[in-house]
Write a protein that holds these residues in place. Structure first.
Motif, short mmCIF file in Angstrom:
data_model
loop_
_atom_site.label_atom_id
_atom_site.label_comp_id
_atom_site.label_asym_id
_atom_site.label_seq_id
_atom_site.Cartn_x
_atom_site.Cartn_y
_atom_site.Cartn_z
N ILE A 1 -61.40 -151.48 -75.77
CA ILE A 1 -61.55 -150.99 -74.39
C ILE A 1 -60.24 -151.12 -73.63
O ILE A 1 -59.53 -152.11 -73.77
N GLN A 2 -59.96 -150.12 -72.82
CA GLN A 2 -58.82 -150.21 -71.90
C GLN A 2 -59.31 -149.77 -70.52
O GLN A 2 -59.84 -148.68 -70.36
N VAL A 3 -59.13 -150.65 -69.55
CA VAL A 3 -59.51 -150.35 -68.17
C VAL A 3 -58.33 -149.66 -67.50
O VAL A 3 -57.21 -150.13 -67.57
N GLN A 4 -58.61 -148.54 -66.87
CA GLN A 4 -57.56 -147.79 -66.19
C GLN A 4 -57.55 -148.04 -64.69
O GLN A 4 -56.52 -147.86 -64.04
N LYS A 5 -58.71 -148.46 -64.16
CA LYS A 5 -58.76 -148.69 -62.71
C LYS A 5 -59.94 -149.60 -62.38
O LYS A 5 -61.01 -149.46 -62.96
N HIS A 6 -59.71 -150.53 -61.46
CA HIS A 6 -60.77 -151.37 -60.87
C HIS A 6 -60.82 -150.99 -59.40
O HIS A 6 -59.79 -150.89 -58.74
N GLU A 7 -62.01 -150.81 -58.88
CA GLU A 7 -62.16 -150.55 -57.45
C GLU A 7 -63.37 -151.31 -56.92
O GLU A 7 -64.30 -151.59 -57.67
N SER A 8 -63.32 -151.61 -55.66
CA SER A 8 -64.45 -152.24 -55.00
C SER A 8 -64.60 -151.58 -53.64
O SER A 8 -63.62 -151.49 -52.89
N LYS A 9 -65.79 -151.11 -53.35
CA LYS A 9 -66.03 -150.47 -52.05
C LYS A 9 -65.96 -151.54 -50.96
O LYS A 9 -66.46 -152.64 -51.13
N SER A 10 -65.36 -151.17 -49.86
CA SER A 10 -65.24 -152.11 -48.74
C SER A 10 -66.56 -152.18 -47.98
O SER A 10 -67.44 -151.33 -48.13
N MET A 11 -66.65 -153.18 -47.16
CA MET A 11 -67.83 -153.38 -46.31
C MET A 11 -68.09 -152.13 -45.46
O MET A 11 -69.22 -151.68 -45.33
N ASP A 12 -67.04 -151.54 -44.91
CA ASP A 12 -67.19 -150.34 -44.08
C ASP A 12 -67.73 -149.16 -44.89
O ASP A 12 -68.51 -148.36 -44.37
N ASP A 13 -67.33 -149.06 -46.17
CA ASP A 13 -67.79 -147.95 -47.02
C ASP A 13 -69.29 -148.02 -47.30
O ASP A 13 -69.92 -147.00 -47.52
N VAL A 14 -69.84 -149.23 -47.34
CA VAL A 14 -71.24 -149.39 -47.73
C VAL A 14 -72.14 -149.88 -46.60
O VAL A 14 -73.31 -150.17 -46.82
N LYS A 15 -71.61 -149.92 -45.39
CA LYS A 15 -72.37 -150.45 -44.25
C LYS A 15 -73.69 -149.71 -44.05
O LYS A 15 -74.74 -150.34 -43.91
N ALA A 16 -73.66 -148.38 -44.08
CA ALA A 16 -74.88 -147.60 -43.86
C ALA A 16 -75.90 -147.85 -44.98
O ALA A 16 -77.10 -147.97 -44.72
N GLU A 17 -75.40 -147.95 -46.20
CA GLU A 17 -76.28 -148.22 -47.34
C GLU A 17 -76.95 -149.59 -47.21
O GLU A 17 -78.14 -149.74 -47.48
N ILE A 18 -76.19 -150.58 -46.77
CA ILE A 18 -76.74 -151.93 -46.60
C ILE A 18 -77.77 -151.93 -45.48
O ILE A 18 -78.85 -152.53 -45.61
N GLU A 19 -77.46 -151.25 -44.37
CA GLU A 19 -78.42 -151.19 -43.26
C GLU A 19 -79.74 -150.59 -43.72
O GLU A 19 -80.81 -151.04 -43.33
N GLU A 20 -79.64 -149.56 -44.56
CA GLU A 20 -80.84 -148.90 -45.07
C GLU A 20 -81.64 -149.85 -45.97
O GLU A 20 -82.87 -149.85 -45.96
N LYS A 21 -80.94 -150.65 -46.75
CA LYS A 21 -81.61 -151.58 -47.67
C LYS A 21 -82.28 -152.73 -46.94
O LYS A 21 -83.38 -153.13 -47.31
N ILE A 22 -81.61 -153.29 -45.94
CA ILE A 22 -82.19 -154.47 -45.30
C ILE A 22 -83.03 -154.14 -44.06
O ILE A 22 -83.70 -155.01 -43.53
N GLY A 23 -83.04 -152.89 -43.65
CA GLY A 23 -83.84 -152.48 -42.48
C GLY A 23 -85.31 -152.83 -42.61
O GLY A 23 -85.89 -153.46 -41.72
N PRO A 24 -85.97 -152.43 -43.72
CA PRO A 24 -87.39 -152.77 -43.87
C PRO A 24 -87.65 -154.28 -43.86
O PRO A 24 -88.67 -154.74 -43.33
N GLU A 25 -86.74 -155.04 -44.42
CA GLU A 25 -86.88 -156.50 -44.44
C GLU A 25 -86.82 -157.05 -43.01
O GLU A 25 -87.61 -157.91 -42.62
N LEU A 26 -85.88 -156.53 -42.22
CA LEU A 26 -85.77 -156.97 -40.82
C LEU A 26 -87.02 -156.58 -40.04
O LEU A 26 -87.51 -157.35 -39.22
N ALA A 27 -87.52 -155.38 -40.30
CA ALA A 27 -88.73 -154.91 -39.62
C ALA A 27 -89.91 -155.82 -39.97
O ALA A 27 -90.71 -156.18 -39.09
N GLN A 28 -90.01 -156.19 -41.25
CA GLN A 28 -91.11 -157.07 -41.67
C GLN A 28 -91.02 -158.42 -40.97
O GLN A 28 -92.03 -158.98 -40.56
N LYS A 29 -89.80 -158.93 -40.79
CA LYS A 29 -89.61 -160.20 -40.08
C LYS A 29 -90.07 -160.07 -38.63
O LYS A 29 -90.67 -160.99 -38.07
N GLN A 30 -89.78 -158.91 -38.02
CA GLN A 30 -90.20 -158.70 -36.63
C GLN A 30 -91.72 -158.61 -36.54
O GLN A 30 -92.33 -159.12 -35.60
#
Length: 187
Positions: free
Chosen positions: A139-168
């Motif tokens: 194997i040879q890796v040509q590139k490593h990348e990691s999405k930043s918090m800003d790149d995935v903020k909307a995705e995270i909000e969507e994932k944890i939204g129902p959990e927050l609603a359930q807590k409320q």
């Protein structure tokens, strides 16, 4: 009552907003899910491999396949073309035709041993042979990348939204006195 409760839950879910600290905490806990690797490989199959034998090739024993993989790695480390060797030698005919290119992938997309090795390699480093049910991979890796918090903020909000609603909803339940009206259910 069920319709009203359902509508209330939908409203709470839409209005539930995660605090920046909650988003950061989720991101930190799941950072590995947002990593990607771009890699290429050369596969040398052995007897019993899940990969079909290429036409005109002989079935290699485990030891012979390992020796061939080590030889190919040595040629690459000595300056040989990974792409040319993959085209000529890889038993993965799909990626082999493309110089071993596998493209970009995230965790959970490859077999565990392969994935573990790929994510540990430094860019342009060539792995020692890695054995999987398919054979030995170089194997040879040509590139490593990691999405930043800003790149995935909307995705995270969507994932944890129902959990927050359930807590409320739980908070509302805990504050509300429940009264049981036997006549509501009939006699």
């Amino acid at each position: 009552d069920q319709i009203v409760a359902g509508l209330l839950f939908q409203k709470i879910t839409k209005e539930a907003k995660a605090a920046p600290a909650d988003l950061k905490s989720y991101y930190d806990a799941h950072k590995a899910e947002y990593e990607t690797v771009t890699a290429r490989h050369i596969l040398i199959r052995m007897v019993g491999s899940a990969v079909p034998l290429r036409e005109g090739q002989k079935d290699l024993s485990d030891a012979d396949a390992l020796a061939k993989a080590k030889d190919l790695r040595a040629k690459i480390v000595a300056g040989g073309s990974f792409e040319a060797l993959a085209k000529a030698e890889s038993d993965d005919t799909g990626s082999g035709a493309n110089g071993g290119a596998l493209g970009e992938f995230t965790r959970g997309r490859m077999v565990p041993r392969f994935e573990e090795s790929a994510f540990k390699l430094a860019v342009n480093e060539v792995s020692e042979p890695v054995k999987t049910q398919f054979g030995y991979h170089v194997i040879q890796v040509q590139k490593h990348e990691s999405k930043s918090m800003d790149d995935v903020k909307a995705e995270i909000e969507e994932k944890i939204g129902p959990e927050l609603a359930q807590k409320q909803v739980e908070a509302i339940k805990n504050k509300t006195t429940i009264t049981f009206d036997p006549s509501y259910f009939g006699k």
